[in-house]
Write a protein that holds these residues in place. Sequence first.
Motif, short mmCIF file in Angstrom:
data_model
loop_
_atom_site.label_atom_id
_atom_site.label_comp_id
_atom_site.label_asym_id
_atom_site.label_seq_id
_atom_site.Cartn_x
_atom_site.Cartn_y
_atom_site.Cartn_z
N HIS A 1 0.84 -1.20 0.00
CA HIS A 1 0.00 0.00 0.00
C HIS A 1 0.88 1.25 0.00
O HIS A 1 0.69 2.18 -0.79
CB HIS A 1 -0.88 -0.02 1.24
N HIS A 2 1.87 1.22 0.86
CA HIS A 2 2.75 2.39 0.93
C HIS A 2 3.61 2.51 -0.31
O HIS A 2 3.99 3.59 -0.71
CB HIS A 2 3.63 2.30 2.17
N PHE A 3 3.90 1.35 -0.88
CA PHE A 3 4.69 1.37 -2.11
C PHE A 3 3.93 2.12 -3.20
O PHE A 3 4.46 3.02 -3.84
CB PHE A 3 4.96 -0.08 -2.54
N SER A 4 2.67 1.78 -3.36
CA SER A 4 1.90 2.49 -4.40
C SER A 4 1.77 3.95 -4.06
O SER A 4 1.86 4.80 -4.94
CB SER A 4 0.50 1.90 -4.56
N ALA A 5 1.57 4.22 -2.76
CA ALA A 5 1.45 5.63 -2.37
C ALA A 5 2.73 6.37 -2.70
O ALA A 5 2.70 7.50 -3.20
CB ALA A 5 1.15 5.74 -0.89
N ALA A 6 3.86 5.70 -2.46
CA ALA A 6 5.14 6.37 -2.74
C ALA A 6 5.32 6.58 -4.23
O ALA A 6 5.80 7.63 -4.67
CB ALA A 6 6.28 5.53 -2.18
N LEU A 7 4.90 5.59 -5.01
CA LEU A 7 5.00 5.75 -6.46
C LEU A 7 4.16 6.93 -6.91
O LEU A 7 4.62 7.77 -7.70
CB LEU A 7 4.48 4.49 -7.16
N LEU A 8 2.96 6.99 -6.39
CA LEU A 8 2.06 8.08 -6.77
C LEU A 8 2.68 9.41 -6.39
O LEU A 8 2.71 10.37 -7.16
CB LEU A 8 0.73 7.89 -6.06
N GLN A 9 3.19 9.43 -5.17
CA GLN A 9 3.79 10.65 -4.66
C GLN A 9 4.95 11.10 -5.54
O GLN A 9 5.05 12.26 -5.93
CB GLN A 9 4.32 10.30 -3.29
N LEU A 10 5.79 10.14 -5.87
CA LEU A 10 6.95 10.45 -6.69
C LEU A 10 6.51 11.01 -8.04
O LEU A 10 6.99 12.06 -8.47
CB LEU A 10 7.76 9.17 -6.90
N GLY A 11 5.56 10.31 -8.66
CA GLY A 11 5.09 10.76 -9.97
C GLY A 11 4.51 12.15 -9.88
O GLY A 11 4.83 13.03 -10.70
N LEU A 12 3.70 12.39 -8.87
CA LEU A 12 3.05 13.68 -8.76
C LEU A 12 4.05 14.78 -8.48
O LEU A 12 3.96 15.88 -9.04
CB LEU A 12 2.00 13.64 -7.65
N LYS A 13 5.02 14.48 -7.63
CA LYS A 13 5.99 15.52 -7.32
C LYS A 13 6.81 15.87 -8.55
O LYS A 13 7.09 17.04 -8.83
CB LYS A 13 6.90 15.07 -6.19
N TYR A 14 7.17 14.85 -9.29
CA TYR A 14 7.95 15.13 -10.51
C TYR A 14 7.11 15.92 -11.50
O TYR A 14 7.57 16.91 -12.07
CB TYR A 14 8.42 13.81 -11.13
N LEU A 15 5.87 15.52 -11.66
CA LEU A 15 4.99 16.26 -12.56
C LEU A 15 4.80 17.68 -12.06
O LEU A 15 4.72 18.62 -12.85
CB LEU A 15 3.63 15.57 -12.66
N PHE A 16 4.75 17.85 -10.74
CA PHE A 16 4.57 19.20 -10.20
C PHE A 16 5.75 20.08 -10.57
O PHE A 16 5.58 21.20 -11.05
CB PHE A 16 4.42 19.14 -8.68
N VAL A 17 6.97 19.55 -10.37
CA VAL A 17 8.14 20.38 -10.67
C VAL A 17 8.16 20.72 -12.15
O VAL A 17 8.40 21.88 -12.53
CB VAL A 17 9.42 19.65 -10.24
N LEU A 18 7.87 19.74 -13.00
CA LEU A 18 7.84 20.03 -14.44
C LEU A 18 6.69 20.97 -14.77
O LEU A 18 6.83 21.88 -15.60
CB LEU A 18 7.67 18.74 -15.22
#
Lengths: 1090, 223
Positions: A960-977
């Motif tokens: 569960h946390h793994f998916s949350a972390a993946l989501l978080q990572l993707g969103l943060k990267y998308l945010f910076v871009l």
Amino acid sequence: MQKISVLLFLAWVSFLFYAGIALFTSGFLLTRWELTNHSSCQEPPGPGALPWGGRGEPGACWMASRFSRLVLVVIDALRFDFAQPQRSPVSGEPPVSLPFLGKMGFLQRLLESQPHHARLYQAKADPPTTTMQRLKALTTGSLPTFVDAGSNFASSAIVEDNLIKQLSSTVDSDEWDVLITHFLGVDHCGHKHDPYHPEMAKKLTQMDKMIQGLVKRLKNDTLLVVTGDHGMTISGNHGGESELETSAALFLYSPRALFPSAPAEEPEIIPQISLVPTLALLLGLPIPFGNIGEVIAEVFSEIEDSQPRFSALAQASALHLNAQQVSRFLHTYSATAQDLQVQELHRLQKLFSKASADYQRLLQSPQGAEAVLQTVIPELQQFLRGVRAMCIESWARFSLVRMAGGAALLAATCFLCLLVSQWATSPAFYFGPLLKPTASGLSGAMVCAGLLASTGLKLDSMVLGAMAAVGSLLPFLWKAWASWGSKRPLASLLPMPGPVLLLLLIRFAGFFSDSYIITEARVAPFLLISLILLLVARLHWEGKLLPPKLLSIPRLGFLTPAGPPQYSAMHAVGLGVGLLLCIRLAGLFYRCHEETPVCSSSPLLSPLRSTVDGRTKNLWYGACVGALVALLASVRLWLHCYGNLKSPEPPVLFVRWGLPLMGLGTAAYWALASGADEAPPRLRALVSGASVMLPRAVAGLAASGLMLLLWRPVTVLVKATTGAPRTRTVLTPFSGPPTSQADLDYVVPQIYRHIQEEFRGRLERTKSQGLLTVAAYQLGSVYSAAVVMALTLLAFPLLLLHAERISLVFLLLFLQSFLLLHLLAAGIPITTPGPFTVPWHAVFAWALMATQTFYTTGHQPVFSAIQWHAAFVGVSESRDFTWLSAFLVGANTFASHILFAALPFSEAVGCPLLLLWPFLCENQGSQKRRQPPGNEAEARVRPEEEQEPRMEMRLRDAPHHFSAALLQLGLKYLFVLGIQILACVLAASILRRHLLVWKVFAPKFIFEAMGFIVSSVGLCLGIALVMRVDGAVSSWFRQLVLTQQKAGEQSSLVCTGAGLSARKAQPHLLPPCSQDLLASGTSLFYNSRS
Amino acid sequence: MKDTDIKKLLYTHLLCIFSIILSIFIPSFFLENFSILETHLTWLCICSVSVTAVNLVLYLVVKPNVSSKRSSLSYKVTRFLKCCIYFLTSCFFFHVIFVLYGAPLIELALETFSLAVILSTFTTIPCLCLLGPNFKAWLRIFSRNGVTSIWENSLQITTISSFVGIWLGAFPIPLDWGRPWQMAIEGKHSISLCTRHGAWHCHTSNLILVTIVQGRFHPHFYT
């Protein structure tokens, strides 16, 4: 299921961004298709006799020429009121005295003394009022836009039909026929000072004198045209669409009488492009094919014939020719592109056929058709003006509403990313609430769109997409708002640490300055270096670098540092210095932006082929191959270190044998490409054939490698042994009394473990049954290994698309990302069971590095810097521009984006590595007894009972946390871009009047948008890859258990269920592993007791 | 004790600022054609020398740190030599950092080095004066909870703000405003001149700030 929803959610967020970008683009980037058709003398634009029987006569084409020579003086930025005659002040009004008024006295005198010879018009230029676009309009008679989509966007010459081409194709004699001069002084003066500066008066007086000199020398058969290409604003700039910018002066003069009547009191306002058909017909040339201007009718009057009827007839025939040509253009254009409104097109065609019929009637019955003549001219004019209005509507107008809408959508999406990535860090995070509003909003938008479409409302696909995006976004934001409550302060919305926020702001602000965009190749590394130094300094500041002894203060004992330091100072500082070195070295590969005044691009960027000296060439070739070998070796070494090289799986076999083969192919291709000219003639064909086939072979190998990787992504070596393996805990020699807490922490568990083992050994000896053990190696790095392999496979074809020496940059890039990941991992605490976090500075550093690599691979965000030669790699002949070559060039340009998204999941593929790395590093910590730089998700103080490095299996234990972390990572990267895109969009819309908007801001926006799209796709693919590996690992576990069960053991399932923590099974686990197993990398034992 | 310390701190900081300001105006009486922009190298030398001198004098007069037990001559000489070596090392270290930051390696090397020297005078010399050639103590000062006295606190703040100042000074470099202080580096990509100004501005203003801030928050400090 969760994984799928993560992917879906990321895809949806990307879609929101795309919708915003598309909406903004449709309002901002004026586009139009270029047609390459040409008009010619032999083909009249339409049926019907040509007036004056012009056909066939030499020198006369569609119409007999009335001037044999033309002097065209283009004075850049000659605004209308610069040339406007000064009226004698009306009584009561104070005389206005501005530096630029009334300085063109000679023009005024001409207008007054020879009213039939000279005429001043106020020419309305179409935006964008930049010189390139205006000059193009002045020769083609069309409405050039920023992107004239055609065969080639980076053309330095006009490919459309134009006056100059007509001139050069029609006329060839030794004498001059046309003289074109372009004076830049006025424009320059405006930019440097402003129109109100005394310098402007001087400049205008100078221009006036120049014209005076010119008029003196004019012969009878010469037409003089003085025109400004655009105006200027109060501050002296241009580019936009304000009144002052678009009004230019247009002055016609002929030594012969040209105009039937005296000029009106107020000069007539005409569109600027009217000049093109007028000049063409006056000079006896065909009107350029794409012209949509309307002839200035009055110059076609017959002055000698005093009969007004003939005059009118001549005007009508000129207009009719013009209308025929425009109609032909419209017909051809609407067959090619669909961007004109269909209804309007039909209406105009009807109008034209009516006017045309009237005109034919007029020609057949020349007598007594006075009434018809009166209607034909207005009809034709109405048609021409209608066409122009329609074209302007679809080609040449910024749509502020769309621009604002796009920017707002982007901003809202950025906010969404921030919000959700914030939620994802909390332990009680569920995916359900994420998807519901999204799905409902999306379906609602679909239904809405369907309804609208069924009611027959024609909607742009852009608008439709944006509506869908807004429709799905709104419920989401509303829900967020509702659940917000009053308890949470607004500050929690800014989760970033201050320094990172500051750097991000600086980066954001940098997009609003042309200088910063031009020098971004230096600014991005500057920020990156600052971030790295900041990271190291912060590690020190928090006391993580030094042993506590140093920090404890002798006198005041109460200041104890927070915890034991985890990382040796030298290690972190070494990583930092290595990174700085890499960045500095990569900075040597520098290509100049076209706007930089004094600058020379690095010679390293040119292909080896262009090196003349043989020895240097060989040396460089050696260096490139060396870089290639180093790249290969480092990847293999990495895999070896983590043990993944031992697996018998096909991808690993591919890495062992396929990668060197690819390297060989690349090296051979380079050899051929750089030495192709020196090949003996007999071998030419062979060489050219090989240099086509080799890249294809490498690309094919890479593709097959990727397929293999997708098919069997689990690179794990499994050994099943029966009986208890006589394993012994490795005791690291340790002498002397433990001096610190850290030493104790290390030694005591070892002793405990040793004793435990001893006891267990004795117990087992008493029992007859052995234990069934399955040893799986390399499980700990299974995710990273797959991502790294995918990256390496991708890197090779991309490398082929660049010049040879860029391979050094690629090597630096891999090294740099490796070091950066290690350094980042050093700062990230790994919370064992809890939610994993991906820190902002990691994501930001990653994005900065992507930008930096974009520049170091020899690119610049300008069209002239696109490396077109990439289109010919592996393509047999230089064919026309195809989708394949577009793809190749795109891959060349955005290579850095592709690679980086995937790394943890890199730029496109690199980002996932950001998440995985901290876990990897944990391994080192336990092995080498060096305080580990944790992988992003895992490293902190390991709990004492955790004996073996679990590494990435930790991620699996908490899916569960793994998916949350993946989501978080993707969103943060998308945010910076997304923030970067947002900055570009805002800059382009706020500065749309800026002098450099089409030179700097708009290209930057286009490149940034393309880069964003590539990055987000890569990000999704990278995450998908990790998920694929995850799925494969799950099924692998399942299989493992099944085989064990078949073997007749009543095994209790240990460690296979995703939700089951490995630690619960600890009592059944054997102590870790023997030394050789450890040496071969991560190892984990999952065993079941019989 | 507290109040006297604060007073001393205030005076030392004022003196430092004063010396920097004087180094701008005084040389123009002695030297022909002296101006900060055109003969910036000369000015930098003078500035760094005067700041060093003021720091040394203050150190001898105020003696903020606990004097060491030993006071033999040889000990003092070795200590002094050590200080010199530390200073030179820090100059070279900063030079390397600047080059890594993007300053050209060969051309403008003199400018870059002089920037390193002035940064060292703003950061290393106060450290040397206060803490002596004891690198571990320096490291302690720059970590959380590492500060023990008002003097160390002021040292921490001024040094960090000097770094920040020199970093901020790099920002006007890409801008094409064509101002004289930009023209001095005309087209050359160097983080020297601008950053220099940034450094001393920040240093100066922070010297003032620190005094004020510390005066206010001081009571918290020892509690």
